[in-house]
Design a protein around this motif. Sequence first.
Motif, PDB file in Angstrom:
ATOM      1  N   ALA A 198       0.813  -1.216   0.000  1.00  0.00           N
ATOM      2  CA  ALA A 198       0.000   0.000   0.000  1.00  0.00           C
ATOM      3  C   ALA A 198       0.850   1.271   0.000  1.00  0.00           C
ATOM      4  O   ALA A 198       1.755   1.422  -0.817  1.00  0.00           O
ATOM      5  CB  ALA A 198      -0.970  -0.016   1.172  1.00  0.00           C
ATOM      6  N   THR A 199       0.581   2.176   0.929  1.00  0.00           N
ATOM      7  CA  THR A 199       1.227   3.496   0.940  1.00  0.00           C
ATOM      8  C   THR A 199       2.737   3.393   1.100  1.00  0.00           C
ATOM      9  O   THR A 199       3.488   4.161   0.483  1.00  0.00           O
ATOM     10  CB  THR A 199       0.649   4.371   2.066  1.00  0.00           C
ATOM     11  OG1 THR A 199      -0.764   4.462   1.903  1.00  0.00           O
ATOM     12  CG2 THR A 199       1.235   5.771   2.017  1.00  0.00           C
ATOM     13  N   ASP A 200       3.200   2.461   1.914  1.00  0.00           N
ATOM     14  CA  ASP A 200       4.647   2.311   2.122  1.00  0.00           C
ATOM     15  C   ASP A 200       5.359   1.977   0.811  1.00  0.00           C
ATOM     16  O   ASP A 200       6.416   2.529   0.499  1.00  0.00           O
ATOM     17  CB  ASP A 200       4.926   1.214   3.143  1.00  0.00           C
ATOM     18  CG  ASP A 200       4.562   1.642   4.558  1.00  0.00           C
ATOM     19  OD1 ASP A 200       4.516   2.860   4.807  1.00  0.00           O
ATOM     20  OD2 ASP A 200       4.317   0.754   5.400  1.00  0.00           O
ATOM     21  N   LEU A 201       4.762   1.068   0.048  1.00  0.00           N
ATOM     22  CA  LEU A 201       5.361   0.682  -1.226  1.00  0.00           C
ATOM     23  C   LEU A 201       5.313   1.850  -2.204  1.00  0.00           C
ATOM     24  O   LEU A 201       6.291   2.109  -2.920  1.00  0.00           O
ATOM     25  CB  LEU A 201       4.630  -0.525  -1.818  1.00  0.00           C
ATOM     26  CG  LEU A 201       5.200  -1.084  -3.129  1.00  0.00           C
ATOM     27  CD1 LEU A 201       6.658  -1.473  -2.965  1.00  0.00           C
ATOM     28  CD2 LEU A 201       4.374  -2.271  -3.608  1.00  0.00           C
ATOM     29  N   ALA A 210      10.672  19.224 -12.388  1.00  0.00           N
ATOM     30  CA  ALA A 210       9.999  19.710 -11.178  1.00  0.00           C
ATOM     31  C   ALA A 210       8.520  19.342 -11.223  1.00  0.00           C
ATOM     32  O   ALA A 210       7.942  18.906 -10.218  1.00  0.00           O
ATOM     33  CB  ALA A 210      10.171  21.227 -11.042  1.00  0.00           C
ATOM     34  N   THR A 211       7.920  19.496 -12.394  1.00  0.00           N
ATOM     35  CA  THR A 211       6.518  19.107 -12.572  1.00  0.00           C
ATOM     36  C   THR A 211       6.335  17.609 -12.392  1.00  0.00           C
ATOM     37  O   THR A 211       5.366  17.154 -11.777  1.00  0.00           O
ATOM     38  CB  THR A 211       6.017  19.541 -13.968  1.00  0.00           C
ATOM     39  OG1 THR A 211       6.115  20.966 -14.076  1.00  0.00           O
ATOM     40  CG2 THR A 211       4.559  19.136 -14.169  1.00  0.00           C
ATOM     41  N   ASN A 212       7.275  16.829 -12.916  1.00  0.00           N
ATOM     42  CA  ASN A 212       7.203  15.374 -12.738  1.00  0.00           C
ATOM     43  C   ASN A 212       7.152  15.006 -11.256  1.00  0.00           C
ATOM     44  O   ASN A 212       6.365  14.142 -10.840  1.00  0.00           O
ATOM     45  CB  ASN A 212       8.422  14.692 -13.370  1.00  0.00           C
ATOM     46  CG  ASN A 212       8.396  14.717 -14.879  1.00  0.00           C
ATOM     47  OD1 ASN A 212       7.401  15.106 -15.491  1.00  0.00           O
ATOM     48  ND2 ASN A 212       9.495  14.324 -15.503  1.00  0.00           N
ATOM     49  N   ILE A 213       8.002  15.654 -10.469  1.00  0.00           N
ATOM     50  CA  ILE A 213       8.048  15.342  -9.039  1.00  0.00           C
ATOM     51  C   ILE A 213       6.741  15.755  -8.362  1.00  0.00           C
ATOM     52  O   ILE A 213       6.255  15.055  -7.462  1.00  0.00           O
ATOM     53  CB  ILE A 213       9.269  16.020  -8.385  1.00  0.00           C
ATOM     54  CG1 ILE A 213      10.556  15.412  -8.962  1.00  0.00           C
ATOM     55  CG2 ILE A 213       9.249  15.842  -6.862  1.00  0.00           C
ATOM     56  CD1 ILE A 213      11.824  16.123  -8.537  1.00  0.00           C
ATOM     57  N   ALA A 214       6.166  16.859  -8.800  1.00  0.00           N
ATOM     58  CA  ALA A 214       4.858  17.265  -8.275  1.00  0.00           C
ATOM     59  C   ALA A 214       3.813  16.180  -8.562  1.00  0.00           C
ATOM     60  O   ALA A 214       2.986  15.842  -7.699  1.00  0.00           O
ATOM     61  CB  ALA A 214       4.424  18.594  -8.890  1.00  0.00           C
ATOM     62  N   GLU A 215       3.859  15.613  -9.752  1.00  0.00           N
ATOM     63  CA  GLU A 215       2.924  14.540 -10.119  1.00  0.00           C
ATOM     64  C   GLU A 215       3.178  13.279  -9.293  1.00  0.00           C
ATOM     65  O   GLU A 215       2.234  12.591  -8.893  1.00  0.00           O
ATOM     66  CB  GLU A 215       3.028  14.251 -11.616  1.00  0.00           C
ATOM     67  CG  GLU A 215       2.488  15.387 -12.475  1.00  0.00           C
ATOM     68  CD  GLU A 215       2.710  15.173 -13.961  1.00  0.00           C
ATOM     69  OE1 GLU A 215       3.420  14.195 -14.333  1.00  0.00           O
ATOM     70  OE2 GLU A 215       2.181  15.967 -14.761  1.00  0.00           O
ATOM     71  N   HIS A 216       4.453  12.980  -9.028  1.00  0.00           N
ATOM     72  CA  HIS A 216       4.770  11.829  -8.167  1.00  0.00           C
ATOM     73  C   HIS A 216       4.161  12.021  -6.775  1.00  0.00           C
ATOM     74  O   HIS A 216       3.652  11.072  -6.175  1.00  0.00           O
ATOM     75  CB  HIS A 216       6.289  11.662  -8.023  1.00  0.00           C
ATOM     76  CG  HIS A 216       7.010  11.427  -9.309  1.00  0.00           C
ATOM     77  ND1 HIS A 216       6.429  10.796 -10.395  1.00  0.00           N
ATOM     78  CD2 HIS A 216       8.287  11.729  -9.685  1.00  0.00           C
ATOM     79  CE1 HIS A 216       7.314  10.734 -11.378  1.00  0.00           C
ATOM     80  NE2 HIS A 216       8.444  11.282 -10.966  1.00  0.00           N
ATOM     81  N   LEU A 217       4.242  13.248  -6.272  1.00  0.00           N
ATOM     82  CA  LEU A 217       3.696  13.528  -4.938  1.00  0.00           C
ATOM     83  C   LEU A 217       2.190  13.329  -4.919  1.00  0.00           C
ATOM     84  O   LEU A 217       1.642  12.761  -3.961  1.00  0.00           O
ATOM     85  CB  LEU A 217       4.053  14.960  -4.513  1.00  0.00           C
ATOM     86  CG  LEU A 217       3.507  15.401  -3.151  1.00  0.00           C
ATOM     87  CD1 LEU A 217       3.995  14.480  -2.034  1.00  0.00           C
ATOM     88  CD2 LEU A 217       3.909  16.845  -2.861  1.00  0.00           C
ATOM     89  N   PHE A 218       1.508  13.770  -5.959  1.00  0.00           N
ATOM     90  CA  PHE A 218       0.061  13.567  -6.034  1.00  0.00           C
ATOM     91  C   PHE A 218      -0.277  12.078  -6.054  1.00  0.00           C
ATOM     92  O   PHE A 218      -1.234  11.641  -5.421  1.00  0.00           O
ATOM     93  CB  PHE A 218      -0.522  14.256  -7.273  1.00  0.00           C
ATOM     94  CG  PHE A 218      -1.038  15.640  -6.987  1.00  0.00           C
ATOM     95  CD1 PHE A 218      -2.393  15.870  -6.801  1.00  0.00           C
ATOM     96  CD2 PHE A 218      -0.168  16.708  -6.879  1.00  0.00           C
ATOM     97  CE1 PHE A 218      -2.873  17.135  -6.510  1.00  0.00           C
ATOM     98  CE2 PHE A 218      -0.625  17.985  -6.594  1.00  0.00           C
ATOM     99  CZ  PHE A 218      -1.987  18.202  -6.412  1.00  0.00           C
ATOM    100  N   TYR A 219       0.534  11.304  -6.774  1.00  0.00           N
ATOM    101  CA  TYR A 219       0.315   9.855  -6.798  1.00  0.00           C
ATOM    102  C   TYR A 219       0.496   9.253  -5.409  1.00  0.00           C
ATOM    103  O   TYR A 219      -0.286   8.397  -4.978  1.00  0.00           O
ATOM    104  CB  TYR A 219       1.276   9.196  -7.792  1.00  0.00           C
ATOM    105  CG  TYR A 219       1.218   7.692  -7.763  1.00  0.00           C
ATOM    106  CD1 TYR A 219       0.077   7.008  -8.183  1.00  0.00           C
ATOM    107  CD2 TYR A 219       2.297   6.942  -7.293  1.00  0.00           C
ATOM    108  CE1 TYR A 219       0.016   5.625  -8.145  1.00  0.00           C
ATOM    109  CE2 TYR A 219       2.251   5.559  -7.256  1.00  0.00           C
ATOM    110  CZ  TYR A 219       1.106   4.907  -7.686  1.00  0.00           C
ATOM    111  OH  TYR A 219       1.047   3.534  -7.629  1.00  0.00           O
ATOM    112  N   LEU A 220       1.508   9.724  -4.691  1.00  0.00           N
ATOM    113  CA  LEU A 220       1.756   9.232  -3.336  1.00  0.00           C
ATOM    114  C   LEU A 220       0.570   9.512  -2.422  1.00  0.00           C
ATOM    115  O   LEU A 220       0.114   8.635  -1.689  1.00  0.00           O
ATOM    116  CB  LEU A 220       3.015   9.891  -2.768  1.00  0.00           C
ATOM    117  CG  LEU A 220       3.299   9.639  -1.274  1.00  0.00           C
ATOM    118  CD1 LEU A 220       3.530   8.155  -1.014  1.00  0.00           C
ATOM    119  CD2 LEU A 220       4.491  10.462  -0.810  1.00  0.00           C
TER     120      LEU A 220
END
Length: 219
Positions: free
Chosen positions: A76-79, A199-209
């Motif tokens: 889940a979230t940890d992974l 920078a935008t990519n990392i923002a999208e990764h954060l939203f996925y998290l």
Amino acid sequence: MIVRERFEQEMQEVQKQFVEIATSSIHALKTAFTALLEQDLEKSLKILEDDLIINRLEEEINDRVILIIAKQQPVATDLRRLMVLVKAASDMERVGDYAVNIAKETIRIGKDPIVFPMNNLQTMCNKTVEMLENILTAFTQEDTVRAKEIAELDDYVDDLYGATVTLLIRAGAENPSHIHQITHLTFICRYLERSADHATNIAEHLFYLIKGKHYELNN
């Protein structure tokens, strides 16, 4: 309980390494552009040497995450958090690569006087660095509101990139003897624009998290 504490400790170590690779890559980008403005070839060569450290950091993050997954078998979230850290580290490593590319273009330009006004490129660099520094803060604080604001700045960088390339092409057409340097400056523009994309990519990764699904924050 002990297993969970061990997992949290290992996760914190990965997060520290991510901050380290992000900080190093942003510093490399700033330094590479300063070297361009100063036409400092020694400083540019140092960027190339220091990139080995950034590359090694990314490898260490990847290896550590694989080991955590193998030992702890997170779900889940940890992974998700582990996978997002790997992706974000890869994005920051690419920023380091673009810093290297800028340094190489600076070396190719050499000591010839810069023939094109650097205002737009300086603004692009400033805005890109601002995006990267802010996304690092947003990522570590898991602040999606700030992350979305940062992603929206990418349109500004894209527009400035388009306008600057147009001016560069025009300058090359008007002064064919300058085309060699103009070509190098055009590449540098592209490397700055691509760094902002990460920078935008990392923002999208954060939203996925946080949200558990993928969002495109800047089409």
